[in-house]
Design a protein around this motif. Structure first.
Motif, PDB file in Angstrom:
ATOM      1  N   GLY A  57      -2.447   2.937   8.846  1.00 21.20           N
ATOM      2  CA  GLY A  57      -3.239   2.971   7.791  1.00 21.20           C
ATOM      3  C   GLY A  57      -3.009   3.781   6.582  1.00 21.20           C
ATOM      4  N   SER A  58      -2.490   4.972   6.803  1.00 22.71           N
ATOM      5  CA  SER A  58      -2.011   5.756   5.639  1.00 22.71           C
ATOM      6  C   SER A  58      -0.935   5.401   4.868  1.00 22.71           C
ATOM      7  N   LEU A  59      -0.235   4.135   5.414  1.00 25.95           N
ATOM      8  CA  LEU A  59       0.830   3.733   4.602  1.00 25.95           C
ATOM      9  C   LEU A  59       0.522   2.206   4.165  1.00 25.95           C
ATOM     10  N   LYS A  60      -0.752   1.731   4.069  1.00 21.60           N
ATOM     11  CA  LYS A  60      -1.048   0.582   3.723  1.00 21.60           C
ATOM     12  C   LYS A  60      -1.640   0.760   2.233  1.00 21.60           C
ATOM     13  N   THR A  61      -1.969  -0.397   1.480  1.00 19.86           N
ATOM     14  CA  THR A  61      -2.737  -0.458   0.470  1.00 19.86           C
ATOM     15  C   THR A  61      -4.047  -0.383   0.766  1.00 19.86           C
ATOM     16  N   ASN A  62      -5.120   0.133  -0.356  1.00 19.83           N
ATOM     17  CA  ASN A  62      -6.359  -0.124  -0.030  1.00 19.83           C
ATOM     18  C   ASN A  62      -7.117  -1.356   0.519  1.00 19.83           C
ATOM     19  N   ALA A  63      -6.488  -2.533  -0.197  1.00 20.76           N
ATOM     20  CA  ALA A  63      -6.864  -3.816   0.210  1.00 20.76           C
ATOM     21  C   ALA A  63      -6.511  -4.053   1.661  1.00 20.76           C
ATOM     22  N   GLU A  64      -5.215  -3.888   2.009  1.00  9.74           N
ATOM     23  CA  GLU A  64      -4.846  -4.019   3.415  1.00  9.74           C
ATOM     24  C   GLU A  64      -5.737  -3.282   4.499  1.00  9.74           C
ATOM     25  N   LEU A  65      -6.158  -2.157   4.001  1.00 11.32           N
ATOM     26  CA  LEU A  65      -6.679  -1.235   5.033  1.00 11.32           C
ATOM     27  C   LEU A  65      -8.301  -1.849   5.189  1.00 11.32           C
ATOM     28  N   THR A  66      -8.527  -2.368   4.219  1.00  6.40           N
ATOM     29  CA  THR A  66      -9.938  -2.631   3.922  1.00  6.40           C
ATOM     30  C   THR A  66     -10.125  -4.107   4.787  1.00  6.40           C
ATOM     31  N   THR A  67      -9.684  -4.829   4.624  1.00  9.88           N
ATOM     32  CA  THR A  67      -9.572  -6.567   5.135  1.00  9.88           C
ATOM     33  C   THR A  67      -9.104  -6.398   6.648  1.00  9.88           C
ATOM     34  N   GLY A  68      -8.031  -5.404   6.972  1.00 12.10           N
ATOM     35  CA  GLY A  68      -7.757  -5.096   8.272  1.00 12.10           C
ATOM     36  C   GLY A  68      -7.072  -6.431   8.792  1.00 12.10           C
ATOM     37  N   ALA A  69      -6.214  -7.253   7.783  1.00  7.88           N
ATOM     38  CA  ALA A  69      -5.985  -8.277   8.166  1.00  7.88           C
ATOM     39  C   ALA A  69      -4.440  -8.314   9.197  1.00  7.88           C
ATOM     40  N   THR A  70      -3.813  -7.227   8.541  1.00  7.79           N
ATOM     41  CA  THR A  70      -2.514  -7.108   9.336  1.00  7.79           C
ATOM     42  C   THR A  70      -2.330  -5.697  10.233  1.00  7.79           C
ATOM     43  N   LEU A  71      -1.632  -5.763  11.098  1.00  5.40           N
ATOM     44  CA  LEU A  71      -1.456  -4.373  11.694  1.00  5.40           C
ATOM     45  C   LEU A  71      -0.509  -3.693  11.086  1.00  5.40           C
ATOM     46  N   LEU A  72       0.780  -4.071  10.814  1.00  3.37           N
ATOM     47  CA  LEU A  72       1.765  -3.373   9.905  1.00  3.37           C
ATOM     48  C   LEU A  72       1.529  -3.651   8.458  1.00  3.37           C
ATOM     49  N   PRO A  73       2.079  -2.540   7.669  1.00  3.13           N
ATOM     50  CA  PRO A  73       1.837  -2.571   6.360  1.00  3.13           C
ATOM     51  C   PRO A  73       2.960  -3.871   5.917  1.00  3.13           C
ATOM     52  N   SER A  74       2.360  -4.277   4.848  1.00  2.00           N
ATOM     53  CA  SER A  74       3.203  -5.473   4.257  1.00  2.00           C
ATOM     54  C   SER A  74       4.166  -4.826   3.087  1.00  2.00           C
ATOM     55  N   VAL A  75       3.868  -3.775   2.749  1.00  2.00           N
ATOM     56  CA  VAL A  75       4.750  -2.812   2.079  1.00  2.00           C
ATOM     57  C   VAL A  75       4.292  -1.241   2.247  1.00  2.00           C
ATOM     58  N   TRP A  76       5.215  -0.632   2.935  1.00  2.00           N
ATOM     59  CA  TRP A  76       5.079   0.906   3.520  1.00  2.00           C
ATOM     60  C   TRP A  76       4.897   1.776   2.127  1.00  2.00           C
ATOM     61  N   LYS A  77       3.661   2.183   1.981  1.00  2.00           N
ATOM     62  CA  LYS A  77       3.340   2.863   0.726  1.00  2.00           C
ATOM     63  C   LYS A  77       3.299   4.538   1.088  1.00  2.00           C
ATOM     64  N   PHE A  78       4.501   5.065   1.047  1.00  3.00           N
ATOM     65  CA  PHE A  78       4.734   6.671   1.521  1.00  3.00           C
ATOM     66  C   PHE A  78       4.098   7.439   0.191  1.00  3.00           C
ATOM     67  N   SER A  79       4.209   6.879  -0.782  1.00  2.00           N
ATOM     68  CA  SER A  79       3.539   7.466  -2.077  1.00  2.00           C
ATOM     69  C   SER A  79       1.962   7.761  -1.847  1.00  2.00           C
ATOM     70  N   ASN A  80       1.387   7.163  -0.737  1.00  2.00           N
ATOM     71  CA  ASN A  80       0.129   7.523  -0.536  1.00  2.00           C
ATOM     72  C   ASN A  80      -0.029   9.059  -0.134  1.00  2.00           C
ATOM     73  N   TYR A  81       1.030   9.369   0.552  1.00  2.00           N
ATOM     74  CA  TYR A  81       1.106  10.857   0.941  1.00  2.00           C
ATOM     75  C   TYR A  81       1.000  11.927  -0.285  1.00  2.00           C
ATOM     76  N   ALA A  82       2.120  11.670  -1.392  1.00  2.00           N
ATOM     77  CA  ALA A  82       1.988  12.310  -2.518  1.00  2.00           C
ATOM     78  C   ALA A  82       0.930  12.082  -3.443  1.00  2.00           C
ATOM     79  N   THR A  83       0.172  11.024  -3.330  1.00  2.00           N
ATOM     80  CA  THR A  83      -1.051  10.926  -4.099  1.00  2.00           C
ATOM     81  C   THR A  83      -2.186  11.624  -3.453  1.00  2.00           C
ATOM     82  N   ALA A  84      -2.278  11.626  -2.018  1.00  2.00           N
ATOM     83  CA  ALA A  84      -3.317  12.604  -1.448  1.00  2.00           C
ATOM     84  C   ALA A  84      -3.208  14.151  -1.592  1.00  2.00           C
TER      85      ALA A  84
END
Length: 287
Positions: free
Chosen positions: A42-69
């Protein structure tokens, strides 16, 4: 022939028992690890992907979430605050709990059973926020309400579980060691510091892990004591602030990334204290 049949039945029963045991252990491990895996994904997903929960794996791996956090939550400062509180609380709790447990276990005084019973009874009463206001008022009178030392003192004072754990370890240490040390000229404190504490290293490792984890995960006390000074906030308080971004929209993926980062110190402490779980022997007296 009857003996061979009984032996075969015993082996088959033992084999089935082993299979059931391993299925149970694998199931427990799965349900334990699954939330952690979901948090990492979930930490590697976009907010929309995480909210909808449609997919188990991220469609795009957002490692930038860690830098933003890290930047948005001021992780460097908050991590230092959490480490400062957790380390000082761990050291202080071990000193206070070991000294009190040693004194109670090794000495006799009037009302000892009543004293231990009263301490044990407090462990079954959850007073929670009832004492929060008196504790805060006490720290105000001491002038510690605007620093982390108020939180540290309160957390050190709530060490009943660690105290009773250590009493159990003290009872496993033969009192013959104390008597032999007294004959050699040691006093009460010297026996505690030079004889008993070295034998308690495995126990200290286990209790230190529990104490560090409790202080690291504490939320209510740091929240109350740092409301007027955000620079003193701990990581748990900072993580809660990650829920809403600049546009006031919920950003759960940043909370997931921050939570994953907060796992690391606990994992390090667990690795350091891991050997203590299998070395909980107190030693023996040479005859």
């Amino acid at each position: 022939m009857l003996t061979s049949m009984n032996s075969g039945g015993f082996r088959s029963g033992h084999f089935i028992g082993q299979i059931i045991k391993w299925i149970f252990l694998i199931a427990i491990a799965f349900f334990t690890i699954f939330p952690i895996i979901m948090a990492i994904l979930g930490s590697l997903k976009t907010n929309a992907e995480l909210t909808t929960g449609a997919t188990l794996l991220p469609s795009v791996w957002k490692f930038s979430n860690y830098a933003t956090a890290w930047k948005q939550a001021n992780f460097a400062q908050f991590t230092w605050n959490s480490l400062f509180i957790s380390i000082i609380v761990t050291i202080g709790t071990l000193l206070v709990a070991t000294m009190s447990a040693y004194a109670v276990d090794r000495t006799k005084f009037p009302g000892k059973r009543l004293y231990v019973g009263l301490q044990a009874s407090t462990m079954f009463i959850s007073i929670g926020a009832v004492v929060l206001m008196p504790q805060f008022n006490l720290m105000v009178k001491l002038g510690l309400n605007k620093s982390l030392w108020g939180v540290i003192i309160i957390l050190i004072s709530s060490h009943a579980v660690i105290y009773f754990m250590l009493i159990g370890f003290f009872k496993a240490i033969p009192k013959d060691l104390d008597e032999a040390a007294y004959i050699d000229g040691c006093n009460f404190f010297t026996v505690y510091w030079r004889i008993i504490l070295p034998l308690l290293r495995p126990a200290l490792g286990v209790t230190a892990l529990f104490t560090f984890r409790g202080a690291w995960n504490e939320y209510i006390l740091p929240l109350v004591f740092t409301m007027t000074n955000p620079k003193l906030q701990t990581l748990t308080v900072g993580l809660a602030n990650l829920r809403y971004g600049i546009g006031a929209a919920a950003e759960a993926q940043l909370m997931m990334a921050g939570a994953c980062l907060s796992f690391l110190p606990i994992l390090v402490v667990y690795v350091l204290a891991n050997k203590s779980f299998i070395q909980v022997t107190a030693g023996s007296v040479k005859g």
